[in-house]
Scaffold this motif. Structure first.
Motif, PDB file in Angstrom:
ATOM      1  N   ILE A 115       0.732  -1.126  -0.180  1.00  0.00           N
ATOM      2  CA  ILE A 115      -0.090   0.155   0.029  1.00  0.00           C
ATOM      3  C   ILE A 115       0.922   1.371   0.070  1.00  0.00           C
ATOM      4  O   ILE A 115       0.612   2.248  -0.738  1.00  0.00           O
ATOM      5  CB  ILE A 115      -1.159   0.096   1.155  1.00  0.00           C
ATOM      6  CG1 ILE A 115      -2.036  -1.066   1.021  1.00  0.00           C
ATOM      7  CG2 ILE A 115      -1.581   1.404   1.331  1.00  0.00           C
ATOM      8  CD1 ILE A 115      -2.966  -1.225   2.392  1.00  0.00           C
ATOM      9  N   ASN A 116       2.058   1.311   0.820  1.00  0.00           N
ATOM     10  CA  ASN A 116       2.777   2.409   0.909  1.00  0.00           C
ATOM     11  C   ASN A 116       3.941   2.682  -0.229  1.00  0.00           C
ATOM     12  O   ASN A 116       4.530   3.514  -0.290  1.00  0.00           O
ATOM     13  CB  ASN A 116       3.528   2.363   2.210  1.00  0.00           C
ATOM     14  CG  ASN A 116       2.688   2.391   3.407  1.00  0.00           C
ATOM     15  OD1 ASN A 116       1.566   3.357   3.276  1.00  0.00           O
ATOM     16  ND2 ASN A 116       3.108   1.798   4.399  1.00  0.00           N
ATOM     17  N   ASN A 117       3.733   1.623  -1.195  1.00  0.00           N
ATOM     18  CA  ASN A 117       4.712   1.753  -2.168  1.00  0.00           C
ATOM     19  C   ASN A 117       4.357   2.508  -3.128  1.00  0.00           C
ATOM     20  O   ASN A 117       3.235   2.497  -3.731  1.00  0.00           O
ATOM     21  CB  ASN A 117       4.599   0.122  -2.842  1.00  0.00           C
ATOM     22  CG  ASN A 117       5.863  -0.064  -4.020  1.00  0.00           C
ATOM     23  OD1 ASN A 117       6.397   1.342  -4.594  1.00  0.00           O
ATOM     24  ND2 ASN A 117       6.455  -1.018  -4.432  1.00  0.00           N
ATOM     25  N   PRO A 118       5.057   3.680  -3.590  1.00  0.00           N
ATOM     26  CA  PRO A 118       4.594   4.652  -4.598  1.00  0.00           C
ATOM     27  C   PRO A 118       4.015   3.888  -6.177  1.00  0.00           C
ATOM     28  O   PRO A 118       3.458   4.605  -6.715  1.00  0.00           O
ATOM     29  CB  PRO A 118       5.619   5.644  -4.865  1.00  0.00           C
ATOM     30  CG  PRO A 118       6.612   5.204  -4.216  1.00  0.00           C
ATOM     31  CD  PRO A 118       6.445   3.819  -3.179  1.00  0.00           C
ATOM     32  N   ARG A 119       4.588   2.754  -6.306  1.00  0.00           N
ATOM     33  CA  ARG A 119       4.354   2.090  -7.562  1.00  0.00           C
ATOM     34  C   ARG A 119       3.193   1.403  -7.567  1.00  0.00           C
ATOM     35  O   ARG A 119       2.751   0.769  -8.615  1.00  0.00           O
ATOM     36  CB  ARG A 119       5.601   1.199  -7.858  1.00  0.00           C
ATOM     37  CG  ARG A 119       6.988   1.829  -8.194  1.00  0.00           C
ATOM     38  CD  ARG A 119       7.752   1.015  -8.597  1.00  0.00           C
ATOM     39  NE  ARG A 119       9.137   1.202  -8.189  1.00  0.00           N
ATOM     40  CZ  ARG A 119      10.322   0.746  -8.121  1.00  0.00           C
ATOM     41  NH1 ARG A 119      10.204  -0.519  -8.483  1.00  0.00           N
ATOM     42  NH2 ARG A 119      11.400   1.039  -7.921  1.00  0.00           N
ATOM     43  N   THR A 120       2.407   1.370  -6.530  1.00  0.00           N
ATOM     44  CA  THR A 120       1.139   0.415  -6.555  1.00  0.00           C
ATOM     45  C   THR A 120       0.281   1.079  -7.293  1.00  0.00           C
ATOM     46  O   THR A 120      -0.101   2.362  -7.143  1.00  0.00           O
ATOM     47  CB  THR A 120       0.775   0.345  -5.027  1.00  0.00           C
ATOM     48  OG1 THR A 120       1.758  -0.250  -4.531  1.00  0.00           O
ATOM     49  CG2 THR A 120      -0.476  -0.454  -4.751  1.00  0.00           C
ATOM     50  N   ASN A 121      -0.751   0.217  -8.140  1.00  0.00           N
ATOM     51  CA  ASN A 121      -1.671   0.851  -8.804  1.00  0.00           C
ATOM     52  C   ASN A 121      -2.764   1.650  -7.956  1.00  0.00           C
ATOM     53  O   ASN A 121      -3.150   0.854  -6.825  1.00  0.00           O
ATOM     54  CB  ASN A 121      -2.287  -0.430  -9.446  1.00  0.00           C
ATOM     55  CG  ASN A 121      -3.233   0.233 -10.578  1.00  0.00           C
ATOM     56  OD1 ASN A 121      -3.864   1.356 -10.454  1.00  0.00           O
ATOM     57  ND2 ASN A 121      -3.831  -0.674 -11.380  1.00  0.00           N
ATOM     58  N   PRO A 122      -3.024   2.725  -8.132  1.00  0.00           N
ATOM     59  CA  PRO A 122      -4.058   3.451  -7.074  1.00  0.00           C
ATOM     60  C   PRO A 122      -5.353   2.630  -7.184  1.00  0.00           C
ATOM     61  O   PRO A 122      -6.147   2.918  -6.185  1.00  0.00           O
ATOM     62  CB  PRO A 122      -4.304   4.755  -7.812  1.00  0.00           C
ATOM     63  CG  PRO A 122      -3.165   4.910  -8.651  1.00  0.00           C
ATOM     64  CD  PRO A 122      -2.610   3.540  -8.844  1.00  0.00           C
ATOM     65  N   ASP A 123      -5.854   1.915  -8.072  1.00  0.00           N
ATOM     66  CA  ASP A 123      -7.085   1.385  -8.171  1.00  0.00           C
ATOM     67  C   ASP A 123      -7.016  -0.027  -7.286  1.00  0.00           C
ATOM     68  O   ASP A 123      -8.304  -0.346  -6.968  1.00  0.00           O
ATOM     69  CB  ASP A 123      -7.367   0.639  -9.693  1.00  0.00           C
ATOM     70  CG  ASP A 123      -7.445   1.883 -10.585  1.00  0.00           C
ATOM     71  OD1 ASP A 123      -8.012   3.070 -10.286  1.00  0.00           O
ATOM     72  OD2 ASP A 123      -7.123   1.854 -11.830  1.00  0.00           O
ATOM     73  N   LYS A 124      -5.768  -0.464  -7.083  1.00  0.00           N
ATOM     74  CA  LYS A 124      -5.830  -1.479  -6.071  1.00  0.00           C
ATOM     75  C   LYS A 124      -5.625  -1.227  -4.758  1.00  0.00           C
ATOM     76  O   LYS A 124      -5.769  -2.278  -3.873  1.00  0.00           O
ATOM     77  CB  LYS A 124      -4.543  -2.774  -6.483  1.00  0.00           C
ATOM     78  CG  LYS A 124      -4.559  -3.279  -8.018  1.00  0.00           C
ATOM     79  CD  LYS A 124      -3.810  -4.145  -8.322  1.00  0.00           C
ATOM     80  CE  LYS A 124      -4.062  -4.921  -9.414  1.00  0.00           C
ATOM     81  NZ  LYS A 124      -2.817  -5.788  -9.747  1.00  0.00           N
ATOM     82  N   ILE A 125      -5.262   0.033  -4.368  1.00  0.00           N
ATOM     83  CA  ILE A 125      -4.952   0.355  -3.003  1.00  0.00           C
ATOM     84  C   ILE A 125      -6.276   0.239  -2.190  1.00  0.00           C
ATOM     85  O   ILE A 125      -6.050  -0.439  -0.994  1.00  0.00           O
ATOM     86  CB  ILE A 125      -4.533   1.978  -3.022  1.00  0.00           C
ATOM     87  CG1 ILE A 125      -3.211   1.796  -3.460  1.00  0.00           C
ATOM     88  CG2 ILE A 125      -4.633   2.188  -1.534  1.00  0.00           C
ATOM     89  CD1 ILE A 125      -2.609   3.206  -3.470  1.00  0.00           C
ATOM     90  N   GLU A 126      -7.584   0.370  -2.688  1.00  0.00           N
ATOM     91  CA  GLU A 126      -8.857   0.102  -1.815  1.00  0.00           C
ATOM     92  C   GLU A 126      -8.930  -1.182  -1.542  1.00  0.00           C
ATOM     93  O   GLU A 126      -9.364  -1.513  -0.285  1.00  0.00           O
ATOM     94  CB  GLU A 126      -9.907   0.882  -2.585  1.00  0.00           C
ATOM     95  CG  GLU A 126     -10.960   0.973  -1.780  1.00  0.00           C
ATOM     96  CD  GLU A 126     -12.390   1.572  -2.617  1.00  0.00           C
ATOM     97  OE1 GLU A 126     -13.397   1.176  -2.438  1.00  0.00           O
ATOM     98  OE2 GLU A 126     -12.068   2.652  -2.915  1.00  0.00           O
ATOM     99  N   ASP A 127      -8.726  -2.312  -2.572  1.00  0.00           N
ATOM    100  CA  ASP A 127      -8.836  -3.440  -2.045  1.00  0.00           C
ATOM    101  C   ASP A 127      -7.644  -3.996  -1.147  1.00  0.00           C
ATOM    102  O   ASP A 127      -7.956  -4.881  -0.147  1.00  0.00           O
ATOM    103  CB  ASP A 127      -8.720  -4.389  -3.408  1.00  0.00           C
ATOM    104  CG  ASP A 127      -9.916  -4.146  -4.526  1.00  0.00           C
ATOM    105  OD1 ASP A 127     -11.018  -3.578  -3.913  1.00  0.00           O
ATOM    106  OD2 ASP A 127      -9.567  -4.234  -5.625  1.00  0.00           O
ATOM    107  N   LEU A 128      -6.590  -3.354  -1.386  1.00  0.00           N
ATOM    108  CA  LEU A 128      -5.453  -3.925  -0.401  1.00  0.00           C
ATOM    109  C   LEU A 128      -5.866  -3.404   0.970  1.00  0.00           C
ATOM    110  O   LEU A 128      -5.582  -4.027   2.045  1.00  0.00           O
ATOM    111  CB  LEU A 128      -4.165  -3.268  -0.937  1.00  0.00           C
ATOM    112  CG  LEU A 128      -3.802  -3.990  -2.178  1.00  0.00           C
ATOM    113  CD1 LEU A 128      -2.507  -3.064  -2.779  1.00  0.00           C
ATOM    114  CD2 LEU A 128      -3.356  -5.523  -2.122  1.00  0.00           C
ATOM    115  N   GLN A 129      -6.498  -1.965   1.062  1.00  0.00           N
ATOM    116  CA  GLN A 129      -6.717  -1.510   2.528  1.00  0.00           C
ATOM    117  C   GLN A 129      -7.776  -2.521   2.854  1.00  0.00           C
ATOM    118  O   GLN A 129      -7.772  -2.757   4.342  1.00  0.00           O
ATOM    119  CB  GLN A 129      -7.108  -0.067   2.415  1.00  0.00           C
ATOM    120  CG  GLN A 129      -6.029   0.884   2.170  1.00  0.00           C
ATOM    121  CD  GLN A 129      -6.321   2.247   1.732  1.00  0.00           C
ATOM    122  OE1 GLN A 129      -7.452   2.596   1.298  1.00  0.00           O
ATOM    123  NE2 GLN A 129      -5.508   2.974   2.103  1.00  0.00           N
TER     124      GLN A 129
END
Length: 160
Positions: A115-129
């Motif tokens: 989640i904290n990785n700047p390369r993470t796709n913003p669309d996937k951050i919500e699912d990861l959270q």
């Protein structure tokens, strides 16, 4: 909270008690067999023991006494074995929960890193959270269960 070594020492103490009770039981069983053999010989009139009814009655009372002691010792052995089995089961459950909690902690750290990785796709951050929150809730539930199991294990240890 008991450590692993304390648990092992406790289990070894219970095993030693069981061995001592087994030895005591064996000695009583030998006495019982001797008394029963004496009674059989008296009944068959194959003995040099006094054949009077008083001697026979004494042997019967001794047999009855030995049988009662045998029942008491058997009960104690069964209680000790039952307690030992419950302690082993609780210890196994505690170890399982500790491993599961550790695995969840590792998963939480990994999810936070992604989640904290700047390369993470913003669309996937919500699912990861969402996954992160589920993992945190599950870990909290498992920790609560672990506390309950440890309390139950301590209670079992005090029962001896």
């Amino acid at each position: 909270m008991a450590t692993w070594n304390e648990t092992l020492k406790h289990l070894e103490g219970l095993r030693q008690k069981r061995r001592e009770a087994d030895d005591h039981l064996y000695a009583i069983q030998l006495q019982l067999i001797k008394a029963e053999d004496g009674l059989k010989r008296i009944k068959k009139e194959e003995t040099v023991l006094p054949g009077d009814t008083r001697a026979i009655e004494l042997l019967r009372r001794k047999i009855t006494s030995l049988e009662e002691r045998l029942r008491e010792i058997t009960k104690r052995i069964n209680v000790i074995e039952s307690l030992l089995q419950k302690i082993n089961e609780q210890s196994g459950k505690i170890q399982f929960l500790e491993k599961k909690i550790q695995a969840l902690s590792d998963e939480i750290v990994a999810l936070m890193n992604v989640i904290n990785n700047p390369r993470t796709n913003p669309d996937k951050i919500e699912d990861l959270q969402v996954k992160l929150e589920k993992a945190k809730r599950l870990r909290a539930e498992l920790k609560a269960d672990l506390v309950k199991l440890k309390a139950a294990l301590d209670l079992l240890r005090r029962q001896q």
